[in-house]
Design a protein around this motif. Structure first.
Motif, PDB file in Angstrom:
ATOM      1  N   PRO A   2      34.116  16.750 -43.636  1.00 34.97           N
ATOM      2  CA  PRO A   2      32.900  15.947 -43.430  1.00 34.97           C
ATOM      3  C   PRO A   2      32.677  15.686 -41.940  1.00 34.97           C
ATOM      4  O   PRO A   2      33.627  15.384 -41.213  1.00 34.97           O
ATOM      5  N   HIS A   3      31.413  15.841 -41.501  1.00 40.99           N
ATOM      6  CA  HIS A   3      30.980  15.588 -40.120  1.00 40.99           C
ATOM      7  C   HIS A   3      31.575  16.552 -39.104  1.00 40.99           C
ATOM      8  O   HIS A   3      31.518  16.285 -37.905  1.00 40.99           O
ATOM      9  N   GLU A   4      32.105  17.648 -39.575  1.00 40.05           N
ATOM     10  CA  GLU A   4      32.486  18.695 -38.632  1.00 40.05           C
ATOM     11  C   GLU A   4      31.185  19.279 -38.071  1.00 40.05           C
ATOM     12  O   GLU A   4      30.179  19.326 -38.765  1.00 40.05           O
ATOM     13  N   THR A   5      31.217  19.690 -36.830  1.00 35.57           N
ATOM     14  CA  THR A   5      29.995  20.154 -36.177  1.00 35.57           C
ATOM     15  C   THR A   5      30.097  21.633 -35.841  1.00 35.57           C
ATOM     16  O   THR A   5      31.096  22.077 -35.282  1.00 35.57           O
ATOM     17  N   LEU A   6      29.052  22.372 -36.229  1.00 38.28           N
ATOM     18  CA  LEU A   6      28.977  23.785 -35.883  1.00 38.28           C
ATOM     19  C   LEU A   6      27.902  23.931 -34.815  1.00 38.28           C
ATOM     20  O   LEU A   6      26.932  23.192 -34.813  1.00 38.28           O
ATOM     21  N   VAL A   7      28.092  24.845 -33.912  1.00 37.25           N
ATOM     22  CA  VAL A   7      27.157  24.969 -32.791  1.00 37.25           C
ATOM     23  C   VAL A   7      26.429  26.292 -32.870  1.00 37.25           C
ATOM     24  O   VAL A   7      27.040  27.350 -32.984  1.00 37.25           O
ATOM     25  N   ILE A   8      25.071  26.215 -32.864  1.00 39.37           N
ATOM     26  CA  ILE A   8      24.278  27.440 -32.763  1.00 39.37           C
ATOM     27  C   ILE A   8      23.799  27.531 -31.317  1.00 39.37           C
ATOM     28  O   ILE A   8      22.934  26.777 -30.883  1.00 39.37           O
ATOM     29  N   ARG A   9      24.402  28.436 -30.578  1.00 43.99           N
ATOM     30  CA  ARG A   9      24.118  28.542 -29.141  1.00 43.99           C
ATOM     31  C   ARG A   9      22.658  28.913 -28.899  1.00 43.99           C
ATOM     32  O   ARG A   9      22.105  29.783 -29.558  1.00 43.99           O
ATOM     33  N   GLY A  10      22.047  28.200 -27.970  1.00 44.21           N
ATOM     34  CA  GLY A  10      20.699  28.579 -27.527  1.00 44.21           C
ATOM     35  C   GLY A  10      19.575  28.182 -28.464  1.00 44.21           C
ATOM     36  O   GLY A  10      18.422  28.516 -28.218  1.00 44.21           O
TER      37      GLY A  10
ATOM     38  N   ARG B 132       6.855  12.663 -29.955  1.00 44.10           N
ATOM     39  CA  ARG B 132       7.090  11.941 -31.207  1.00 44.10           C
ATOM     40  C   ARG B 132       8.466  12.277 -31.769  1.00 44.10           C
ATOM     41  O   ARG B 132       8.967  13.389 -31.614  1.00 44.10           O
ATOM     42  N   ASP B 133       9.038  11.309 -32.446  1.00 39.52           N
ATOM     43  CA  ASP B 133      10.324  11.550 -33.097  1.00 39.52           C
ATOM     44  C   ASP B 133      10.150  12.564 -34.212  1.00 39.52           C
ATOM     45  O   ASP B 133       9.152  12.555 -34.915  1.00 39.52           O
ATOM     46  N   ASP B 134      11.122  13.442 -34.351  1.00 42.02           N
ATOM     47  CA  ASP B 134      11.123  14.418 -35.440  1.00 42.02           C
ATOM     48  C   ASP B 134      12.265  14.025 -36.369  1.00 42.02           C
ATOM     49  O   ASP B 134      13.411  13.955 -35.935  1.00 42.02           O
ATOM     50  N   PRO B 135      11.941  13.732 -37.637  1.00 44.14           N
ATOM     51  CA  PRO B 135      12.993  13.216 -38.520  1.00 44.14           C
ATOM     52  C   PRO B 135      14.148  14.208 -38.718  1.00 44.14           C
ATOM     53  O   PRO B 135      15.223  13.812 -39.151  1.00 44.14           O
TER      54      PRO B 135
ATOM     55  N   ASP C  80      21.783  23.861 -27.049  1.00 42.93           N
ATOM     56  CA  ASP C  80      22.319  24.325 -28.330  1.00 42.93           C
ATOM     57  C   ASP C  80      21.797  23.482 -29.485  1.00 42.93           C
ATOM     58  O   ASP C  80      21.298  22.372 -29.279  1.00 42.93           O
ATOM     59  N   LEU C  81      21.901  24.024 -30.673  1.00 38.01           N
ATOM     60  CA  LEU C  81      21.624  23.235 -31.879  1.00 38.01           C
ATOM     61  C   LEU C  81      22.979  22.909 -32.507  1.00 38.01           C
ATOM     62  O   LEU C  81      23.739  23.812 -32.853  1.00 38.01           O
ATOM     63  N   ARG C  82      23.283  21.625 -32.578  1.00 39.95           N
ATOM     64  CA  ARG C  82      24.554  21.216 -33.178  1.00 39.95           C
ATOM     65  C   ARG C  82      24.285  20.803 -34.623  1.00 39.95           C
ATOM     66  O   ARG C  82      23.409  19.972 -34.891  1.00 39.95           O
ATOM     67  N   VAL C  83      25.016  21.431 -35.534  1.00 35.60           N
ATOM     68  CA  VAL C  83      24.784  21.195 -36.962  1.00 35.60           C
ATOM     69  C   VAL C  83      25.948  20.378 -37.519  1.00 35.60           C
ATOM     70  O   VAL C  83      27.083  20.842 -37.546  1.00 35.60           O
ATOM     71  N   VAL C  84      25.645  19.161 -37.922  1.00 34.48           N
ATOM     72  CA  VAL C  84      26.679  18.300 -38.490  1.00 34.48           C
ATOM     73  C   VAL C  84      26.722  18.543 -40.001  1.00 34.48           C
ATOM     74  O   VAL C  84      25.693  18.498 -40.677  1.00 34.48           O
ATOM     75  N   VAL C  85      27.907  18.847 -40.504  1.00 36.63           N
ATOM     76  CA  VAL C  85      28.037  19.146 -41.929  1.00 36.63           C
ATOM     77  C   VAL C  85      28.246  17.846 -42.704  1.00 36.63           C
ATOM     78  O   VAL C  85      29.194  17.110 -42.465  1.00 36.63           O
ATOM     79  N   ASN C  86      27.304  17.597 -43.580  1.00 39.29           N
ATOM     80  CA  ASN C  86      27.379  16.407 -44.417  1.00 39.29           C
ATOM     81  C   ASN C  86      27.935  16.841 -45.773  1.00 39.29           C
ATOM     82  O   ASN C  86      27.231  17.457 -46.574  1.00 39.29           O
ATOM     83  N   VAL C  87      29.210  16.571 -46.001  1.00 37.47           N
ATOM     84  CA  VAL C  87      29.837  17.004 -47.258  1.00 37.47           C
ATOM     85  C   VAL C  87      29.422  16.037 -48.366  1.00 37.47           C
ATOM     86  O   VAL C  87      29.653  14.837 -48.279  1.00 37.47           O
ATOM     87  N   VAL C  88      28.749  16.605 -49.371  1.00 34.53           N
ATOM     88  CA  VAL C  88      28.202  15.754 -50.422  1.00 34.53           C
ATOM     89  C   VAL C  88      29.166  15.705 -51.606  1.00 34.53           C
ATOM     90  O   VAL C  88      29.473  16.730 -52.219  1.00 34.53           O
ATOM     91  N   VAL C  89      29.661  14.523 -51.898  1.00 31.15           N
ATOM     92  CA  VAL C  89      30.530  14.312 -53.061  1.00 31.15           C
ATOM     93  C   VAL C  89      29.631  13.886 -54.224  1.00 31.15           C
ATOM     94  O   VAL C  89      28.840  12.959 -54.069  1.00 31.15           O
TER      95      VAL C  89
ATOM     96  N   ASP D 243      19.203  18.689 -23.487  1.00 27.29           N
ATOM     97  CA  ASP D 243      18.601  19.921 -23.979  1.00 27.29           C
ATOM     98  C   ASP D 243      19.147  20.319 -25.345  1.00 27.29           C
ATOM     99  O   ASP D 243      18.683  21.281 -25.953  1.00 27.29           O
ATOM    100  N   ASP D 244      20.164  19.622 -25.822  1.00 29.88           N
ATOM    101  CA  ASP D 244      20.714  19.934 -27.144  1.00 29.88           C
ATOM    102  C   ASP D 244      19.946  19.200 -28.234  1.00 29.88           C
ATOM    103  O   ASP D 244      19.391  18.124 -28.000  1.00 29.88           O
ATOM    104  N   LEU D 245      19.953  19.806 -29.421  1.00 28.72           N
ATOM    105  CA  LEU D 245      19.411  19.124 -30.594  1.00 28.72           C
ATOM    106  C   LEU D 245      20.538  18.986 -31.608  1.00 28.72           C
ATOM    107  O   LEU D 245      21.438  19.821 -31.672  1.00 28.72           O
ATOM    108  N   VAL D 246      20.480  17.909 -32.374  1.00 25.16           N
ATOM    109  CA  VAL D 246      21.485  17.677 -33.404  1.00 25.16           C
ATOM    110  C   VAL D 246      20.758  17.590 -34.738  1.00 25.16           C
ATOM    111  O   VAL D 246      19.734  16.909 -34.844  1.00 25.16           O
ATOM    112  N   THR D 247      21.259  18.304 -35.728  1.00 31.64           N
ATOM    113  CA  THR D 247      20.679  18.221 -37.055  1.00 31.64           C
ATOM    114  C   THR D 247      21.820  18.111 -38.062  1.00 31.64           C
ATOM    115  O   THR D 247      22.988  18.185 -37.694  1.00 31.64           O
ATOM    116  N   ALA D 248      21.493  17.904 -39.337  1.00 31.62           N
ATOM    117  CA  ALA D 248      22.537  17.786 -40.356  1.00 31.62           C
ATOM    118  C   ALA D 248      22.203  18.685 -41.533  1.00 31.62           C
ATOM    119  O   ALA D 248      21.027  18.885 -41.841  1.00 31.62           O
TER     120      ALA D 248
END
Ligand SMILES: [Zn+2]
Ligand SMILES: [Zn+2]
Length: 381
Positions: A310-318, A261-264, A331-340, A271-276
């Motif tokens: 905005p949208h710079e990506t940080l990587v959490i290895r493993g 199932r999709d995880d919101p 890896d878990l890639r974390v996209v930074v959503n800069v909130v104005v 094998d990577d996951l992307v989150t924000a």
């Protein structure tokens, strides 16, 4: 269904494919398009019927020859009109098990290959799991309908202790032949015998439990080990848990199609996951530490460096999905959503104005900042 695609194209075989290749191609398609497997594909049913029609024609040498020479028109003039439109797909599948149907031997349940042991048909089911379970590995329970041997008669269809005789209708051949006249000459059609269902033998006293069929439908529950790292759409084969075999043949296999199932919170990329994560504009400028949730619900602190865009990506290895093969994790890639901020209080507005003035003065090296110029241009104070 009003498809007019070429039957060879439908099955994905060449025009000189032999019977075995045609059968193999249809078996593969039928499994892929089974309604239990393909609930989320709205076209699966039509595609299945299209494949069934193609198989019905190409698996019969006379019909196939007619089709090769004269196309669909020739089949129609010959009195053959394949039409699965009114049928439920599961009814067509039932034809595999009921005997006598055009697909009778496809899943090895009855019909054409008389005499020898025949392996039982395969069964396909779907199991739905959460992404977090796919990350950890889990077990899923599936339940499905499968043909099993009748325990009372051990599958031979006769009351225990009563004889089994040669079928008088087909003289034990299991097949009936009918000759019909067509514009192309005489056509011989072979169908499974309606008395013995292609077996060639009948019980004098049919088994009272299964009414002579020798088999019954049961609904087994099977627990399936789902390995960590499995992806949506992958299949797990469980040997021997499909339909019972015929005449002492081994049972078929169970195929469990895994639907993750999709995880919101996450998008999966191999094998990577992307989150924000949301970071307010001032904190993106100053730098901060944020809490990020991983797929296995652990929390990881991530440093947002000063000046993150905005949208710079940080990587959490493993911290992504485990790999199905081998020990490495994605890896878990974390996209930074800069909130104005959309709305500012009076104090916040003043602070932003001061900030803007100081930044524009600094950046543009002018005597007054952009905001000052704007204010004057629009006649402000
Ligand atoms: Zn029985
Ligand atoms: Zn018969």
């Amino acid at each position: 269904m009003s498809s007019t695609r070429d039957y060879y194209e439908v099955l994905g075989v060449s025009r000189d494919a032999d019977d075995a290749a045609i059968k193999k191609a249809f078996r593969r398609l039928a499994r892929e398009l089974h309604p239990d497997v393909n609930r989320h594909d709205p076209d699966a049913e039509d595609k299945f019927k299209e494949a069934a029609e193609a198989y019905e024609v190409l698996s019969d040498s006379e019909r196939r020859a007619t089709y090769d020479r004269y196309g669909r028109e020739g089949l129609r003039s010959g009195g053959y009109a394949p039409n699965f439109e009114g049928f439920d797909v599961s009814d067509i599948f039932q034809a595999f098990f009921g005997g006598g149907g055009p697909f009778a031997d496809l899943f090895g349940m009855s019909g054409a290959s008389r005499g020898g042991a025949v392996q039982g048909g395969d069964v396909a089911v779907t199991a739905e799991i959460e992404l977090a379970d796919a990350a950890r590995g889990t077990s899923a329970e599936v339940s499905y309908e499968a043909v099993a041997l009748c325990e009372h008669c051990h599958g031979n269809g006769a009351e225990p202790g009563t004889p089994i005789e040669t079928c008088s209708r087909c003289q034990g051949t299991g097949q009936l032949r009918a000759v019909s006249r067509t514009p192309f000459g005489q056509v011989m059609r072979t169908t499974a015998c309606d008395v013995c269902h292609g077996d060639g033998r009948v019980a004098r006293d049919p088994c009272k439990v299964c009414r002579g069929r020798g088999r019954r439908v049961e609904r087994p529950r099977v627990k399936v080990d789902v390995p960590a790292g499995i992806a949506d759409g992958q299949r797990i084969r469980i040997s021997g848990r499909g339909h019972a075999g015929d005449r002492g043949g081994p049972p078929g296999d169970l195929y469990v199609l895994i639907h993750v199932r999709d995880d919101p919170r996450f998008v999966r990329d191999g094998d990577d996951l992307v989150t924000a994560v949301d970071v307010s504009a001032p904190l993106a400028a100053l730098g901060t530490v944020v809490d990020v949730e991983t797929v296995t619900e652990e929390r990881v602190e991530v440093e947002i460096p000063a000046g993150t865009q905005p949208h710079e990506t940080l990587v959490i290895r493993g911290a992504g999905m485990p790999s199905l093969r081998g020990r490495r994790h994605g890896d878990l890639r974390v996209v930074v959503n800069v909130v104005v901020p959309r709305h500012l209080g009076r104090e916040q507005r003043e602070l932003f104005e001061q900030l803007a003035d100081s930044m524009s003065a600094h950046n543009l090296r002018t005597e007054e900042g952009v905001f000052g110029k704007l204010r004057r241009a629009f006649g402000g104070h």
